[in-house]
Enzyme design. Structure first.
Site, PDB file in Angstrom:
ATOM      1  N   HIS A  53      17.271  39.516  28.124  1.00 30.50           N
ATOM      2  CA  HIS A  53      17.792  39.992  29.422  1.00 30.50           C
ATOM      3  C   HIS A  53      19.111  40.720  29.259  1.00 30.50           C
ATOM      4  O   HIS A  53      19.809  40.967  30.254  1.00 30.50           O
ATOM      5  CB  HIS A  53      17.926  38.826  30.414  1.00 30.50           C
ATOM      6  CG  HIS A  53      16.592  38.323  30.875  1.00 30.50           C
ATOM      7  ND1 HIS A  53      16.424  37.132  31.521  1.00 30.50           N
ATOM      8  CD2 HIS A  53      15.353  38.857  30.755  1.00 30.50           C
ATOM      9  CE1 HIS A  53      15.139  36.968  31.809  1.00 30.50           C
ATOM     10  NE2 HIS A  53      14.471  37.986  31.342  1.00 30.50           N
ATOM     11  N   TYR A  79      29.965  40.803  38.377  1.00 29.93           N
ATOM     12  CA  TYR A  79      29.915  40.740  36.914  1.00 29.93           C
ATOM     13  C   TYR A  79      31.301  40.492  36.320  1.00 29.93           C
ATOM     14  O   TYR A  79      31.453  39.742  35.360  1.00 29.93           O
ATOM     15  CB  TYR A  79      29.256  42.011  36.338  1.00 29.93           C
ATOM     16  CG  TYR A  79      27.749  41.893  36.394  1.00 29.93           C
ATOM     17  CD1 TYR A  79      27.013  42.399  37.469  1.00 29.93           C
ATOM     18  CD2 TYR A  79      27.059  41.195  35.401  1.00 29.93           C
ATOM     19  CE1 TYR A  79      25.648  42.229  37.546  1.00 29.93           C
ATOM     20  CE2 TYR A  79      25.681  41.021  35.467  1.00 29.93           C
ATOM     21  CZ  TYR A  79      24.983  41.529  36.547  1.00 29.93           C
ATOM     22  OH  TYR A  79      23.618  41.345  36.619  1.00 29.93           O
TER      23      TYR A  79
HETATM   24  C1  BV8 Z   1       9.930  42.502  35.530  1.00 31.13           C
HETATM   25  C2  BV8 Z   1      19.937  39.107  33.605  1.00 31.13           C
HETATM   26  C3  BV8 Z   1       8.400  44.249  35.844  1.00 31.13           C
HETATM   27  C4  BV8 Z   1      20.853  39.600  34.650  1.00 31.13           C
HETATM   28  C5  BV8 Z   1      18.049  38.031  34.719  1.00 31.13           C
HETATM   29  C6  BV8 Z   1       9.268  40.276  43.397  1.00 31.13           C
HETATM   30  C7  BV8 Z   1      10.128  41.380  43.379  1.00 31.13           C
HETATM   31  C8  BV8 Z   1      10.667  41.873  42.176  1.00 31.13           C
HETATM   32  C9  BV8 Z   1      10.319  41.255  40.978  1.00 31.13           C
HETATM   33  C10 BV8 Z   1       9.469  40.166  41.019  1.00 31.13           C
HETATM   34  C11 BV8 Z   1       8.949  39.673  42.193  1.00 31.13           C
HETATM   35  N1  BV8 Z   1       8.158  38.600  41.894  1.00 31.13           N
HETATM   36  C12 BV8 Z   1       8.179  38.398  40.572  1.00 31.13           C
HETATM   37  C13 BV8 Z   1       8.947  39.352  40.028  1.00 31.13           C
HETATM   38  C14 BV8 Z   1       9.234  39.491  38.625  1.00 31.13           C
HETATM   39  C15 BV8 Z   1      10.642  38.953  38.391  1.00 31.13           C
HETATM   40  C16 BV8 Z   1      10.631  37.453  38.549  1.00 31.13           C
HETATM   41  O1  BV8 Z   1      10.152  36.762  37.694  1.00 31.13           O
HETATM   42  N2  BV8 Z   1      11.191  36.970  39.688  1.00 31.13           N
HETATM   43  C17 BV8 Z   1      11.221  35.547  39.916  1.00 31.13           C
HETATM   44  C18 BV8 Z   1      12.514  35.173  40.651  1.00 31.13           C
HETATM   45  C19 BV8 Z   1       9.997  35.172  40.730  1.00 31.13           C
HETATM   46  N3  BV8 Z   1      10.961  39.341  37.050  1.00 31.13           N
HETATM   47  C20 BV8 Z   1      11.546  40.511  36.842  1.00 31.13           C
HETATM   48  O2  BV8 Z   1      11.907  41.278  37.722  1.00 31.13           O
HETATM   49  C21 BV8 Z   1      11.704  40.898  35.385  1.00 31.13           C
HETATM   50  N4  BV8 Z   1      11.185  42.214  35.214  1.00 31.13           N
HETATM   51  O3  BV8 Z   1       9.122  41.703  35.910  1.00 31.13           O
HETATM   52  O4  BV8 Z   1       9.679  43.833  35.413  1.00 31.13           O
HETATM   53  C22 BV8 Z   1       8.322  45.664  35.476  1.00 31.13           C
HETATM   54  C23 BV8 Z   1       7.440  46.034  34.455  1.00 31.13           C
HETATM   55  C24 BV8 Z   1       7.337  47.370  34.146  1.00 31.13           C
HETATM   56  C25 BV8 Z   1       8.137  48.331  34.816  1.00 31.13           C
HETATM   57  C26 BV8 Z   1       9.043  47.916  35.798  1.00 31.13           C
HETATM   58  C27 BV8 Z   1       9.143  46.579  36.132  1.00 31.13           C
HETATM   59  C28 BV8 Z   1      13.155  40.907  34.984  1.00 31.13           C
HETATM   60  C29 BV8 Z   1      13.704  39.523  35.089  1.00 31.13           C
HETATM   61  C30 BV8 Z   1      15.092  39.483  34.457  1.00 31.13           C
HETATM   62  C31 BV8 Z   1      16.131  39.311  35.530  1.00 31.13           C
HETATM   63  N5  BV8 Z   1      17.453  39.165  34.889  1.00 31.13           N
HETATM   64  N6  BV8 Z   1      19.232  37.916  34.083  1.00 31.13           N
HETATM   65  C32 BV8 Z   1      22.057  38.696  34.781  1.00 31.13           C
HETATM   66  O5  BV8 Z   1      22.107  37.608  34.170  1.00 31.13           O
HETATM   67  O6  BV8 Z   1      22.982  39.107  35.491  1.00 31.13           O
HETATM   68  S1  BV8 Z   1      17.278  36.645  35.244  1.00 31.13           S
HETATM   69  C33 BV8 Z   1      18.312  35.335  35.101  1.00 31.13           C
HETATM   70  O7  BV8 Z   1      17.758  34.329  35.912  1.00 31.13           O
HETATM   71  C34 BV8 Z   1      18.344  34.718  33.731  1.00 31.13           C
HETATM   72  O8  BV8 Z   1      18.345  35.678  32.719  1.00 31.13           O
HETATM   73  C35 BV8 Z   1      17.137  33.830  33.694  1.00 31.13           C
HETATM   74  O9  BV8 Z   1      16.008  34.518  33.264  1.00 31.13           O
HETATM   75  C36 BV8 Z   1      16.981  33.519  35.158  1.00 31.13           C
HETATM   76  C37 BV8 Z   1      17.560  32.144  35.417  1.00 31.13           C
HETATM   77  O10 BV8 Z   1      16.682  31.288  34.909  1.00 31.13           O
HETATM   78  P1  BV8 Z   1      17.231  30.103  34.009  1.00 31.13           P
HETATM   79  O11 BV8 Z   1      17.885  30.654  32.789  1.00 31.13           O
HETATM   80  O12 BV8 Z   1      16.089  29.207  33.857  1.00 31.13           O
HETATM   81  O13 BV8 Z   1      18.389  29.424  34.856  1.00 31.13           O
HETATM   82  P2  BV8 Z   1      18.203  28.575  36.193  1.00 31.13           P
HETATM   83  O14 BV8 Z   1      19.540  28.459  36.809  1.00 31.13           O
HETATM   84  O15 BV8 Z   1      17.047  29.120  36.976  1.00 31.13           O
HETATM   85  O16 BV8 Z   1      17.740  27.148  35.669  1.00 31.13           O
HETATM   86  C38 BV8 Z   1      18.612  26.382  34.858  1.00 31.13           C
HETATM   87  C39 BV8 Z   1      17.722  25.287  34.297  1.00 31.13           C
HETATM   88  O17 BV8 Z   1      18.487  24.524  33.383  1.00 31.13           O
HETATM   89  C40 BV8 Z   1      17.218  24.339  35.367  1.00 31.13           C
HETATM   90  O18 BV8 Z   1      15.871  24.025  35.093  1.00 31.13           O
HETATM   91  C41 BV8 Z   1      18.113  23.092  35.177  1.00 31.13           C
HETATM   92  O19 BV8 Z   1      17.408  21.902  35.488  1.00 31.13           O
HETATM   93  C42 BV8 Z   1      18.408  23.146  33.722  1.00 31.13           C
HETATM   94  N7  BV8 Z   1      19.693  22.576  33.319  1.00 31.13           N
HETATM   95  C43 BV8 Z   1      20.880  22.674  33.964  1.00 31.13           C
HETATM   96  N8  BV8 Z   1      21.840  22.047  33.228  1.00 31.13           N
HETATM   97  C44 BV8 Z   1      21.223  21.584  32.104  1.00 31.13           C
HETATM   98  C45 BV8 Z   1      19.863  21.911  32.165  1.00 31.13           C
HETATM   99  N9  BV8 Z   1      18.991  21.563  31.206  1.00 31.13           N
HETATM  100  C46 BV8 Z   1      19.477  20.882  30.152  1.00 31.13           C
HETATM  101  N10 BV8 Z   1      20.769  20.541  30.014  1.00 31.13           N
HETATM  102  C47 BV8 Z   1      21.672  20.862  30.975  1.00 31.13           C
HETATM  103  N11 BV8 Z   1      22.964  20.494  30.817  1.00 31.13           N
END
Ligand code: BV8
Ligand code: ZN
Length: 243
Positions: free
Chosen positions: A120, A68
């Site tokens: 988040h 971080y």
């Molecule tokens: C929850 C903060 C339930 C921290 C983040 C198995 C085990 C455990 C959990 C799970 C599991 N399976 C599913 C889950 C649920 C999980 C989940 O969804 N996992 C995924 C990976 C499958 N979700 C969670 O755990 C959430 N909580 O479900 O809780 C619960 C309910 C009740 C009680 C208890 C529990 C919490 C999720 C939040 C995690 N925290 N961030 C930190 O930042 O340090 S996530 C973090 O990653 C971001 O916040 C964001 O959400 C995610 C990244 O995604 P993006 O923002 O989309 O970024 P990414 O790099 O992926 O993509 C970039 C995009 O931009 C690409 O598409 C690219 O093409 C595009 N791009 C790039 N450049 C450009 C562009 N587009 C346009 N212009 C450009 N120039």
């Protein structure tokens, strides 16, 4: 991106009464903030999914804090890009506009967005594991295990980790904004992380016109009304200029 698609997205936006926006790391990419899944997403060969968890922090708080601090140091050098500025302008033009962001970098706020729904959390906020105190700190020289000034307890970044629930009030506001929207703009997100990724489908089911801005297709691309492929920093100013 075809000018036809841009034109449709513009015309529908001009007529929209209630706009909801969801942004992801791609909106901050052109500011220099590494995305999670892009090339820069790795740090010392650790994947974000392995570090952004309560388990990782419990096991090695100093390691998670080093990650971080590395990100805070990077983000401190970053400024809002034209995508953030365009979205702040949208809010001024569409009073009933809700901006929801997955990003924790604070750049929407810096660009002038009034009240971004940071579902988040915020990388500039710390929370004490002992007494729950929350405070802002832009100190880039934090110790590896920052202590709460109030009770001396161990502080953590005040962000939502994988496996942690989102703030229920924020989540309800986000769902409400998706349900009530007649236009939903989803920009710079891989649409993989739940529950954020599901907001676009909520809007669609409630009758919104959904526009996606991304470099490449996402799981939402199959059903959104318009996909505008390209850089958010190029597309968003053009999409919003006509307002
Ligand atoms: C929850 C903060 C339930 C921290 C983040 C198995 C085990 C455990 C959990 C799970 C599991 N399976 C599913 C889950 C649920 C999980 C989940 O969804 N996992 C995924 C990976 C499958 N979700 C969670 O755990 C959430 N909580 O479900 O809780 C619960 C309910 C009740 C009680 C208890 C529990 C919490 C999720 C939040 C995690 N925290 N961030 C930190 O930042 O340090 S996530 C973090 O990653 C971001 O916040 C964001 O959400 C995610 C990244 O995604 P993006 O923002 O989309 O970024 P990414 O790099 O992926 O993509 C970039 C995009 O931009 C690409 O598409 C690219 O093409 C595009 N791009 C790039 N450049 C450009 C562009 N587009 C346009 N212009 C450009 N120039
Ligand atoms: Zn404390």
């Amino acid at each position: 991106m075809s000018s036809h698609d841009l034109d449709i997205a513009r015309r529908r936006l001009a007529a929209a009464q209630r706009v909801t926006v969801l942004t992801g790391a791609g909106v901050s990419a052109e500011s220099g903030v590494p995305t999670f899944r892009g090339a820069g997403g790795l740090w010392e060969n650790h994947r974000p999914e392995d570090l952004a968890t309560p388990q990782a922090f419990a096991r090695d708080p100093a390691l998670v804090w080093r990650w971080y601090q590395w990100r805070r140091g990077l983000i401190a050098q970053c400024r809002p890009n034209p995508a953030h500025v365009a979205l702040a302008g949208l809010e001024r033009n569409k009073p009933r506009c809700t901006l929801i962001t997955q990003n924790v970098d604070g750049l929407h706020r810096q660009a002038g967005s009034r009240d971004p729904l940071e579902i988040h959390g915020d990388i500039w906020r710390l929370r004490c594991l002992g007494c729950g105190r929350v405070w802002l700190s832009r100190d880039l020289g934090l110790p590896e295990r920052p202590a709460c000034p109030q009770c001396g307890g161990l502080a953590r970044p005040d962000v939502v980790w994988f496996g942690e629930a989102l703030d229920s009030a924020f989540l309800e506001k986000a769902w409400q904004a998706a349900r009530l929207a007649d236009y939903m703009l989803v920009a710079g997100t891989s649409a993989l992380v739940q529950p954020a990724a599901g907001l676009a489908a909520v809007a669609k089911e409630a009758g919104a016109f959904v526009v996606e801005v991304n470099l490449e297709p996402t799981p939402n691309s199959a059903w959104v009304d318009v996909s505008l492929f390209g850089k958010a920093g190029d597309i968003l100013p053009r999409l919003l200029e006509a307002l």
